[in-house]
Scaffold this motif. Structure first.
Motif, PDB file in Angstrom:
ATOM      1  N   LEU A   1       4.855   2.903   1.222  1.00  0.00           N
ATOM      2  CA  LEU A   1       5.704   3.682   0.206  1.00  0.00           C
ATOM      3  C   LEU A   1       6.036   5.175   0.919  1.00  0.00           C
ATOM      4  O   LEU A   1       7.323   5.581   0.985  1.00  0.00           O
ATOM      5  CB  LEU A   1       5.142   3.726  -1.262  1.00  0.00           C
ATOM      6  CG  LEU A   1       5.043   2.624  -1.742  1.00  0.00           C
ATOM      7  CD1 LEU A   1       3.928   2.982  -3.217  1.00  0.00           C
ATOM      8  CD2 LEU A   1       6.188   1.832  -2.085  1.00  0.00           C
ATOM      9  N   ALA A   2       5.062   5.604   1.406  1.00  0.00           N
ATOM     10  CA  ALA A   2       5.272   6.953   2.237  1.00  0.00           C
ATOM     11  C   ALA A   2       6.479   6.710   3.285  1.00  0.00           C
ATOM     12  O   ALA A   2       7.015   7.605   3.798  1.00  0.00           O
ATOM     13  CB  ALA A   2       3.922   7.511   2.759  1.00  0.00           C
TER      14      ALA A   2
ATOM     15  N   GLY B   1       0.853  -1.106   0.038  1.00  0.00           N
ATOM     16  CA  GLY B   1       0.090  -0.083  -0.024  1.00  0.00           C
ATOM     17  C   GLY B   1       0.633   1.259  -0.044  1.00  0.00           C
ATOM     18  O   GLY B   1       2.270   1.476   0.048  1.00  0.00           O
ATOM     19  N   LYS B   2       0.238   2.439  -0.111  1.00  0.00           N
ATOM     20  CA  LYS B   2       0.799   3.879  -0.110  1.00  0.00           C
ATOM     21  C   LYS B   2       1.450   4.149   1.292  1.00  0.00           C
ATOM     22  O   LYS B   2       2.352   4.843   1.222  1.00  0.00           O
ATOM     23  CB  LYS B   2      -0.065   4.709  -0.456  1.00  0.00           C
ATOM     24  CG  LYS B   2      -1.038   4.703  -1.880  1.00  0.00           C
ATOM     25  CD  LYS B   2      -2.025   5.682  -2.255  1.00  0.00           C
ATOM     26  CE  LYS B   2      -2.428   5.555  -3.697  1.00  0.00           C
ATOM     27  NZ  LYS B   2      -3.376   6.569  -3.855  1.00  0.00           N
ATOM     28  N   LYS B   3       1.062   3.485   2.441  1.00  0.00           N
ATOM     29  CA  LYS B   3       1.546   3.953   3.591  1.00  0.00           C
ATOM     30  C   LYS B   3       3.004   3.462   3.676  1.00  0.00           C
ATOM     31  O   LYS B   3       3.908   3.983   4.299  1.00  0.00           O
ATOM     32  CB  LYS B   3       0.794   3.385   4.747  1.00  0.00           C
ATOM     33  CG  LYS B   3      -0.748   3.942   4.954  1.00  0.00           C
ATOM     34  CD  LYS B   3      -1.416   3.328   6.025  1.00  0.00           C
ATOM     35  CE  LYS B   3      -2.936   4.155   6.341  1.00  0.00           C
ATOM     36  NZ  LYS B   3      -3.696   3.507   7.618  1.00  0.00           N
TER      37      LYS B   3
END
Length: 906
Positions: A823-824, A819-821
């Motif tokens: 990657l962030a 997910g994006k979390k």
């Protein structure tokens, strides 16, 4: 007035004319105004070969001095003519006309300078030279006095000739160019004047200014016919005489031989621009001298070795002049284009073998052949059987099952799909003779006997000679109609011996110089790999496999005697990567006749007859073979699948080596092979891909053995425990449990011997290498026949099945989408790391973290530890002067109980 029209150049210019006034497509019609290309005269050398016919001469009259000439000669003009003889009608219409006039004219005039006996000219006379220039061709210059005013009642000519001179253009078959200061004759020129230069003072002629040079001109040629270099011109003339088997005038046989050898040596002194312009012609002549030496007095001149050495020097000079056109493998683009497009290789005028030997009758001859059912029959030639995968078919096609069985049971079949017949070989090839030499045979012979510096030169640029040999071999097979011949009958035995010696010479140099000259060894290794790769297309494949086996065995013997063999391992990986990139890599691995690949149907998308018959013969002996021998990397597997066995063996061995530099390359060799299989349109059929995947079944075992090395993103700090020190080259039981990360893997540590703390620990793989290895594992699982997997897994132990589940766990953890979390968070960690590095750099620059501060911190910590828990450690500000005692404390080295942690040597 001068009108200039400047506009942007269109993508596709139309109505263009070359400097020779030839039309360049597209040229739709003749109604529009043409655009003329201007020929450039660069101030520096331009290294570009001639690709079109161009033969032009530019004449520049510069100055004329008639100051000391008697008589009225003030308004002077010069007429220029290109003469093929001495008569008036011998002026050729080869001078380009001016705009608005005819395309070609017979003479050109310079402008007139009024009342000037020493005029300077600025004209350019452009001449189209004839293809064959003789000594009769010359330039004729006629000087005129132009009458601008005439007296009343007097009628006289406007143009009054006041002088003549000439310039021969060809002497000893060489075009004369450069600057000339010519003598001018007042009288008309005598007969046969073109055979002489204007330099001799002929007593019967009157000369201007007492036979002094008064006319200055410059001549420049742009010609793809005339070399304009003395050394190059001499070589081409002598090679022409050698080709015609004629001695030059006033030369003995010994003098001609010495001059020819000296001209080969002098090729090194040819100007770079001229050498590149005539490079195809020079190389063609050198190759011709190798295979067609001149015959003097009934004996052949030994010119092959000097010609080969000269060719090596020419290739070296081209690489040096065009260094910017060399690719990462050292191949020069100009030389590569010469081999592929422009070279003209000589071939003996042999009668096609089909006229004297009928390959269809070889089925009844002694020896063995490779017969089988062709995938398709040609419509035009019934007796010309050709496989769609490799042209190694011979003999007639069996028309009944009994005949087919008799063919492959009655004769021995080798893995190369070839045939050997000694009597037929003598009939086809015979012994090595000097009268019939082939380029590939002569290159291999001359190369294998080289020595000294020229040998190093040839080895450095070996790619050129290898590709030239391959080109010659391909043309030889096509011209002699041997593409239908059995592979072992295509080339004579002495040529194979020369190739064998050549390969051994290369392998010895690779093993001996790998640490002394890495760049040279890398070039040798790559060139040899591509050469053997190409030989698989034209020669007996069993012979080529022998050379590959010799290479691997020699490097293996060397690596066993070395403590550090990383360089040789990387060389071998590069070598196998190139060899395995062959278009018939799958059929070359013999994917038939095993329990995993039954021979009911041909496994190749373009099956050869030899493959089909070999699979049939092997099936009868392997149906009772234990299937486990082909699930694992066993001796039987490596014997059956030769190339793939080497790749997988190298991967298995390299993963056990404690060196992370070789792991990515070993894995990428396998990954690239699988990627090429997926991109190959021949293997899109699921059944075909299942047969292909069956070859890679040992990959599953290799991945299972590398379980302790796999990278797991779910286990934090796994790679931080990596240590290269010899005393830390053991894996701790606690660390192994942390790597496992769950109860599912808890039992694996006890079952897998790789997790035993008493054995050397393997080198961990990084994230990228782990993913690439797991991709190979999943490719095999995905494409292999499911029945084969079920049958194999049904006979497995529970521990091995659990290891396969462990591998699948790593697959999920490495390729799971987070997910994006995630990657962030990764981006924030990267940013935080950069900020920390920035702060540390600022401290180092500003001096807030220096040796004095570090010493005070250590003393502070030591004082706090001695005071006990009841006492508080003074702050750093007090130590530096903020407190009562600290204000009077000054840092002095002699008063501190400082002892270095490491004793300094005396």
């Amino acid at each position: 007035t001068l009108k200039l029209d400047i506009s942007p150049c269109p993508e596709e210019p139309r109505y263009s004319l070359t400097p020779e006034l030839w039309k360049v497509e597209p040229y739709p019609d003749d109604k529009s105004r043409p655009i003329k290309e201007i020929l450039e005269f660069p101030s520096h050398e331009v290294y570009a070969p001639f690709t079109i016919y161009r033969n032009m001469l530019y004449v520049y009259p510069k100055s004329l001095n008639f100051a000391n000439r008697q008589g009225s000669a003030r308004n002077l003009a010069v007429k220029v003519q290109f003469m093929a003889g001495e008569e008036e009608n011998c002026a050729l219409p080869v001078i380009f006309g001016k705009s608005g006039g005819p395309e070609f004219v017979r003479e050109a005039y310079t402008p007139v300078t009024y009342h000037n006996k020493t005029p300077c000219f600025y004209d350019e006379v452009k001449i189209k030279l004839p293809a064959k220039l003789t000594e009769a061709h010359h330039l004729l210059f006629t000087f005129y006095h132009i009458s601008c005013q005439s007296k009343k009642g007097e009628v006289g000519p406007v143009e009054l000739p006041v002088g003549y001179t000439w310039l021969p253009l060809c002497r000893n078959s060489k075009l004369l160019t450069g600057e000339f200061n010519l003598h001018v004759s007042i009288d008309r020129l005598p007969a046969h004047y073109h055979n002489l230069y204007p330099d001799p003072h002929l007593p019967s002629m009157k000369w201007v200014d007492n036979h002094k040079g008064v006319f200055n001109i410059a001549i420049q040629a742009v010609s793809s016919i005339h070399t304009q270099d003395d050394n190059l011109e001499k070589f081409l003339n002598l090679s022409r005489h050698a080709q015609e088997q004629k001695l030059p005038m006033m030369k003995t046989e010994l003098q001609f031989e010495n001059d020819l050898k000296m001209s080969l040596i002098d090729l090194q002194r040819v100007r770079g621009e001229n050498l590149i312009q005539f490079l195809p012609l020079v190389l063609d002549k050198l190759i011709l001298l190798n295979v067609r030496p001149p015959v003097l007095g009934g004996q052949s001149v030994n010119i092959g070795q000097p010609a080969f050495e000269s060719m090596a020097n020419v290739v070296k000079k081209v690489h040096e002049l065009l260094e910017d056109r060399n690719d990462h493998n050292g191949r020069n683009a100009l030389l590569a284009s010469y081999i592929h497009y422009t070279c003209s290789l000589p071939h003996p005028g042999l009668v096609h073998q089909s006229s004297s030997i009928n390959f269809a009758s070889l089925a009844n001859a002694s020896g063995y052949n490779t017969l089988g059912r062709p995938s398709s029959l040609p419509l035009s030639r019934q007796n010309y059987q050709r496989s769609t995968s490799n042209p190694d078919l011979a003999g007639s096609t069996p028309t009944s099952p009994d005949a087919e069985v008799g063919n492959f049971l009655g004769r021995y079949m080798d893995r190369g799909g070839s045939m050997r017949g000694e009597e037929l070989a003598q009939q086809m090839f015979g012994a090595r003779t000097a009268a019939k030499k082939f380029v590939h045979e002569e290159l291999a012979l001359q190369w294998s006997v080289l020595s000294g510096p020229i040998r190093e030169t040839a080895m450095t640029y070996s790619w050129f000679f290898f590709e030239l040999m391959i080109k010659s071999m391909a043309e030889h097979l096509a011209k002699c109609d041997k593409l239908a011949a059995p592979r072992q009958m295509r080339f004579p035995e002495y040529f194979e011996d020369d190739l064998k010696n050549l390969v051994r010479m290369f392998v010895r140099d690779i093993v001996d110089k790998y640490d002394k000259d890495p760049l040279l060894v890398k070039s040798l290794n790559t060139s040899l790999a591509f050469f053997l790769h190409d030989l698989l297309t034209y020669m007996d494949r069993f012979f080529v496999f022998q050379q590959i086996h010799f290479y691997c065995r020699t490097l293996g013997d060397k690596m066993r005697n070395l403590a550090e063999s990383t360089s040789l391992i990387l060389l071998k990986l590069d070598f196998m990567r190139v060899v395995c990139s062959h278009e018939h890599y799958f059929p070359l691995n013999l994917p038939f006749g095993t329990p995993l690949t039954p021979s009911a149907n041909s496994s190749s998308p373009t099956p050869s007859i030899s493959s089909i018959t070999s699979s049939s013969s092997y099936a009868s002996t392997s149906t009772l073979t234990d299937k486990g021998r082909f699930y694992e990397l066993t001796i039987e597997f490596r014997q059956q699948h030769f190339l793939l066995g080497i790749v997988l063996s190298d991967l298995s061995v390299n993963l056990d080596i404690h060196n992370p530099a070789i792991h990515p390359k070993s894995i990428n060799v396998l990954r690239n092979l699988l990627l090429n299989h997926d991109l190959d349109v021949r293997y899109t059929d699921p059944e075909m891909k299942a047969r292909l995947a069956a070859l890679y079944m040992p990959v599953i075992g290799i991945v299972i053995d590398s379980l302790p090395q796999l990278w797991d993103p779910n286990v934090e700090g796994r790679l931080k425990s990596f240590n290269f020190e010899s005393d830390a080259d053991k894996i701790n039981q606690h660390i192994a449990m942390e790597i496992a990360g769950s109860s599912v893997f808890a039992g694996r540590v006890q079952e897998n011997p790789s997790y035993d703390g008493s054995k050397p620990r393997k080198c961990n793989l990084n994230a990228e290498s782990t993913r690439n290895l797991l991709i190979c594992f999943m490719w095999v699982i995905k494409n292999v026949d499911q029945s084969v997997l079920r049958q194999w897994w049904s006979d497995m132990d529970v521990g091995v099945l659990q290891q396969i589940l462990d591998v699948i766990y790593y697959v999920v953890s490495n390729f799971e989408y987070r997910g994006k979390k995630s990657l962030a968070q990764y981006s924030q960690q990267t940013l935080k790391k950069s900020v920390d590095m920035k702060s540390r750099l600022e401290e180092a620059i500003l001096g807030s973290s220096n040796a004095r501060m570090e010493m005070m911190r250590r003393r502070q910590n030591s004082s706090a530890s001695l005071a006990g828990p009841a006492e508080r450690t003074p702050s750093l500000a007090n130590v530096l002067g903020g407190g009562e005692a600290g204000g009077r404390l000054r840092w002095r080295k002699d008063q501190l109980a400082y002892k270095p942690t490491v004793e300094q040597p005396d």
